[in-house]
Design a protein around this motif. Structure first.
Motif, PDB file in Angstrom:
ATOM      1  N   ILE A 238       0.828  -1.216   0.000  1.00 21.64           N
ATOM      2  CA  ILE A 238       0.000   0.000   0.000  1.00 21.64           C
ATOM      3  C   ILE A 238       0.859   1.262   0.000  1.00 21.64           C
ATOM      4  O   ILE A 238       1.769   1.410   0.815  1.00 21.64           O
ATOM      5  CB  ILE A 238      -0.933   0.007   1.224  1.00 21.64           C
ATOM      6  CG1 ILE A 238      -1.911  -1.163   1.115  1.00 21.64           C
ATOM      7  CG2 ILE A 238      -1.683   1.331   1.316  1.00 21.64           C
ATOM      8  CD1 ILE A 238      -2.711  -1.408   2.376  1.00 21.64           C
ATOM      9  N   ASN A 239       0.536   2.139  -0.917  1.00 23.62           N
ATOM     10  CA  ASN A 239       1.206   3.440  -1.000  1.00 23.62           C
ATOM     11  C   ASN A 239       0.463   4.413  -0.092  1.00 23.62           C
ATOM     12  O   ASN A 239      -0.480   5.076  -0.507  1.00 23.62           O
ATOM     13  CB  ASN A 239       1.191   3.925  -2.457  1.00 23.62           C
ATOM     14  CG  ASN A 239       1.835   5.289  -2.608  1.00 23.62           C
ATOM     15  OD1 ASN A 239       2.202   5.933  -1.621  1.00 23.62           O
ATOM     16  ND2 ASN A 239       1.960   5.735  -3.843  1.00 23.62           N
ATOM     17  N   TRP A 240       0.886   4.489   1.144  1.00 21.57           N
ATOM     18  CA  TRP A 240       0.157   5.311   2.119  1.00 21.57           C
ATOM     19  C   TRP A 240       0.282   6.795   1.843  1.00 21.57           C
ATOM     20  O   TRP A 240      -0.561   7.577   2.272  1.00 21.57           O
ATOM     21  CB  TRP A 240       0.611   4.955   3.540  1.00 21.57           C
ATOM     22  CG  TRP A 240       0.056   3.627   3.943  1.00 21.57           C
ATOM     23  CD1 TRP A 240       0.722   2.449   4.076  1.00 21.57           C
ATOM     24  CD2 TRP A 240      -1.319   3.333   4.223  1.00 21.57           C
ATOM     25  NE1 TRP A 240      -0.135   1.437   4.411  1.00 21.57           N
ATOM     26  CE2 TRP A 240      -1.394   1.954   4.518  1.00 21.57           C
ATOM     27  CE3 TRP A 240      -2.491   4.095   4.244  1.00 21.57           C
ATOM     28  CZ2 TRP A 240      -2.602   1.319   4.830  1.00 21.57           C
ATOM     29  CZ3 TRP A 240      -3.683   3.477   4.553  1.00 21.57           C
ATOM     30  CH2 TRP A 240      -3.728   2.108   4.847  1.00 21.57           C
ATOM     31  N   ASN A 241       1.353   7.182   1.132  1.00 20.25           N
ATOM     32  CA  ASN A 241       1.442   8.602   0.750  1.00 20.25           C
ATOM     33  C   ASN A 241       0.298   8.980  -0.173  1.00 20.25           C
ATOM     34  O   ASN A 241      -0.271  10.067  -0.074  1.00 20.25           O
ATOM     35  CB  ASN A 241       2.780   8.876   0.046  1.00 20.25           C
ATOM     36  CG  ASN A 241       3.939   8.865   1.022  1.00 20.25           C
ATOM     37  OD1 ASN A 241       3.753   9.102   2.221  1.00 20.25           O
ATOM     38  ND2 ASN A 241       5.130   8.580   0.522  1.00 20.25           N
ATOM     39  N   GLU A 242      -0.035   8.067  -1.079  1.00 25.21           N
ATOM     40  CA  GLU A 242      -1.133   8.342  -1.999  1.00 25.21           C
ATOM     41  C   GLU A 242      -2.475   8.307  -1.264  1.00 25.21           C
ATOM     42  O   GLU A 242      -3.360   9.121  -1.519  1.00 25.21           O
ATOM     43  CB  GLU A 242      -1.128   7.324  -3.144  1.00 25.21           C
ATOM     44  CG  GLU A 242      -2.307   7.418  -4.109  1.00 25.21           C
ATOM     45  CD  GLU A 242      -2.389   8.749  -4.843  1.00 25.21           C
ATOM     46  OE1 GLU A 242      -1.438   9.558  -4.740  1.00 25.21           O
ATOM     47  OE2 GLU A 242      -3.430   8.987  -5.495  1.00 25.21           O
ATOM     48  N   VAL A 243      -2.618   7.368  -0.345  1.00 22.76           N
ATOM     49  CA  VAL A 243      -3.847   7.315   0.451  1.00 22.76           C
ATOM     50  C   VAL A 243      -4.017   8.616   1.233  1.00 22.76           C
ATOM     51  O   VAL A 243      -5.101   9.201   1.288  1.00 22.76           O
ATOM     52  CB  VAL A 243      -3.822   6.105   1.411  1.00 22.76           C
ATOM     53  CG1 VAL A 243      -5.057   6.105   2.303  1.00 22.76           C
ATOM     54  CG2 VAL A 243      -3.746   4.797   0.623  1.00 22.76           C
ATOM     55  N   GLU A 244      -2.913   9.087   1.793  1.00 18.13           N
ATOM     56  CA  GLU A 244      -2.958  10.335   2.559  1.00 18.13           C
ATOM     57  C   GLU A 244      -3.285  11.525   1.657  1.00 18.13           C
ATOM     58  O   GLU A 244      -4.060  12.411   2.030  1.00 18.13           O
ATOM     59  CB  GLU A 244      -1.602  10.562   3.241  1.00 18.13           C
ATOM     60  CG  GLU A 244      -1.600  11.773   4.161  1.00 18.13           C
ATOM     61  CD  GLU A 244      -0.255  11.958   4.843  1.00 18.13           C
ATOM     62  OE1 GLU A 244       0.673  11.176   4.577  1.00 18.13           O
ATOM     63  OE2 GLU A 244      -0.149  12.893   5.645  1.00 18.13           O
ATOM     64  N   ARG A 245      -2.719  11.517   0.455  1.00 18.01           N
ATOM     65  CA  ARG A 245      -3.022  12.605  -0.487  1.00 18.01           C
ATOM     66  C   ARG A 245      -4.512  12.644  -0.791  1.00 18.01           C
ATOM     67  O   ARG A 245      -5.137  13.702  -0.785  1.00 18.01           O
ATOM     68  CB  ARG A 245      -2.229  12.423  -1.788  1.00 18.01           C
ATOM     69  CG  ARG A 245      -2.375  13.583  -2.769  1.00 18.01           C
ATOM     70  CD  ARG A 245      -1.847  13.248  -4.155  1.00 18.01           C
ATOM     71  NE  ARG A 245      -2.656  12.237  -4.833  1.00 18.01           N
ATOM     72  CZ  ARG A 245      -3.843  12.481  -5.394  1.00 18.01           C
ATOM     73  NH1 ARG A 245      -4.366  13.683  -5.357  1.00 18.01           N
ATOM     74  NH2 ARG A 245      -4.521  11.503  -5.984  1.00 18.01           N
ATOM     75  N   ARG A 246      -5.087  11.473  -1.018  1.00 18.25           N
ATOM     76  CA  ARG A 246      -6.525  11.418  -1.308  1.00 18.25           C
ATOM     77  C   ARG A 246      -7.339  11.876  -0.096  1.00 18.25           C
ATOM     78  O   ARG A 246      -8.328  12.587  -0.233  1.00 18.25           O
ATOM     79  CB  ARG A 246      -6.933   9.990  -1.674  1.00 18.25           C
ATOM     80  CG  ARG A 246      -6.453   9.534  -3.036  1.00 18.25           C
ATOM     81  CD  ARG A 246      -6.740   8.045  -3.212  1.00 18.25           C
ATOM     82  NE  ARG A 246      -6.245   7.554  -4.480  1.00 18.25           N
ATOM     83  CZ  ARG A 246      -6.984   7.470  -5.590  1.00 18.25           C
ATOM     84  NH1 ARG A 246      -8.241   7.831  -5.564  1.00 18.25           N
ATOM     85  NH2 ARG A 246      -6.466   7.012  -6.699  1.00 18.25           N
ATOM     86  N   TYR A 247      -6.912  11.430   1.066  1.00 18.33           N
ATOM     87  CA  TYR A 247      -7.642  11.820   2.275  1.00 18.33           C
ATOM     88  C   TYR A 247      -7.638  13.341   2.446  1.00 18.33           C
ATOM     89  O   TYR A 247      -8.674  13.964   2.711  1.00 18.33           O
ATOM     90  CB  TYR A 247      -7.035  11.152   3.515  1.00 18.33           C
ATOM     91  CG  TYR A 247      -7.571  11.739   4.781  1.00 18.33           C
ATOM     92  CD1 TYR A 247      -8.904  11.553   5.135  1.00 18.33           C
ATOM     93  CD2 TYR A 247      -6.777  12.545   5.599  1.00 18.33           C
ATOM     94  CE1 TYR A 247      -9.424  12.140   6.276  1.00 18.33           C
ATOM     95  CE2 TYR A 247      -7.296  13.126   6.731  1.00 18.33           C
ATOM     96  CZ  TYR A 247      -8.619  12.929   7.069  1.00 18.33           C
ATOM     97  OH  TYR A 247      -9.129  13.510   8.181  1.00 18.33           O
ATOM     98  N   ASN A 248      -6.457  13.954   2.247  1.00 14.02           N
ATOM     99  CA  ASN A 248      -6.366  15.403   2.396  1.00 14.02           C
ATOM    100  C   ASN A 248      -7.220  16.128   1.366  1.00 14.02           C
ATOM    101  O   ASN A 248      -7.716  17.226   1.624  1.00 14.02           O
ATOM    102  CB  ASN A 248      -4.903  15.856   2.292  1.00 14.02           C
ATOM    103  CG  ASN A 248      -4.124  15.510   3.541  1.00 14.02           C
ATOM    104  OD1 ASN A 248      -4.683  15.502   4.650  1.00 14.02           O
ATOM    105  ND2 ASN A 248      -2.839  15.205   3.394  1.00 14.02           N
ATOM    106  N   ALA A 249      -7.379  15.492   0.193  1.00 15.79           N
ATOM    107  CA  ALA A 249      -8.162  16.130  -0.864  1.00 15.79           C
ATOM    108  C   ALA A 249      -9.653  16.120  -0.561  1.00 15.79           C
ATOM    109  O   ALA A 249     -10.398  16.990  -1.017  1.00 15.79           O
ATOM    110  CB  ALA A 249      -7.889  15.422  -2.196  1.00 15.79           C
TER     111      ALA A 249
END
Ligand code: MN3
Length: 256
Positions: A238-249
């Motif tokens: 899992i790319n958690w940086n990408e998950v976090e980016r989506r969450y912030n969006a």
């Protein structure tokens, strides 16, 4: 025969809670749900659940108008029963499912995960869609204007065509469901959809942050039928940086 009739009626009452005159059937559906729900080892009132930080219990918003405000189009009794019985039950059961899942997690017991995920999807989607339904009606009605009207024209040609398609889609939903006007973010246009039932393991209004493809094509060459092993491996990727980016969006988004 009697059993079949009862099953059919329960199905109708459960999936189409907006149907009129089914209050007695609704009670039967609730009872049936209670019957088939997996037993809890401890009574709910005795569970010491520590909710996730900032957990908010879902609450039913106040109806934005009086029960009789939509007459003559929708009668007061219909609105009252629909709001205080049907919609309220979705909210209650949505919170219950969230609570049961919190409990399962605290007990490290995923035995009934499938059941409670289904409950979550059915009741959560029912709550979200009813909230939208109440708020997208008003006694005064009105007309679209500005940017929305322009997008309607770009998407459907003219307002009348959109309304015709929306009405046609709503009328022809197979069984219980909803007609929907949605914004499709890839093409940035509006589209009309039908929702049959509303619980097919989706929860409307949620934003996907992380997905795992479990179609067989995603794992069969290596894992054959061992989907579980594939999923166990997937979590290491899992790319958690990408998950976090989506969450912030999406974290400031408002759906209701
Ligand atoms: Mn309804």
């Amino acid at each position: 025969m009697e059993d079949m009739t009862r099953r059919e009626l329960l199905k109708t009452a459960g999936a189409g809670a907006s149907v009129l005159g089914l209050m007695n059937l609704y009670g039967m559906a609730q009872a049936a749900e209670a019957e088939k729900a997996p037993p809890m080892p401890i009574a709910p009132s005795k569970i010491n659940i520590v909710p996730p930080k900032e957990f908010l219990e879902c609450k039913q918003l106040s109806l934005p108008y009086a029960y009789n405000a939509l007459e003559p189009h929708i009668d007061a009794e219909t609105v009252e029963i629909h709001y205080i019985k049907h919609h309220a039950a979705y909210v209650r059961n949505f919170n219950s499912a969230l609570q049961r899942l919190d409990f399962a997690r605290s007990m490290n017991d995923m035995t009934f995960i499938k059941h409670w995920c289904k409950e979550l999807a059915f009741n959560g989607s029912g709550h979200v869609l009813h909230t939208l339904y109440w708020s997208n009606m008003s006694p005064q009605g009105g007309e679209p204007k500005g940017e929305l009207l322009n997008l309607i024209k770009e998407s459907f040609g003219k307002l009348e065509s959109m309304l015709d398609m929306f009405a046609s889609a709503s009328k022809t939903v197979e069984g219980s469901g909803w007609g929907v006007l949605t914004f499709e973010p890839c093409t940035k246009r509006l589209i009309v959809l039908q929702i049959e039932k509303h619980q097919d393991l989706s929860l409307f209004g949620t934003y996907p942050l992380l997905v795992c493809d479990v179609w067989e094509h995603a794992y069969y060459l290596k894992y054959r039928n061992a989907r579980g092993t594939y999923v166990d491996h997937f979590v290491n990727l899992i790319n958690w940086n990408e998950v976090e980016r989506r969450y912030n969006a999406v974290k400031q988004s408002v759906i209701m």
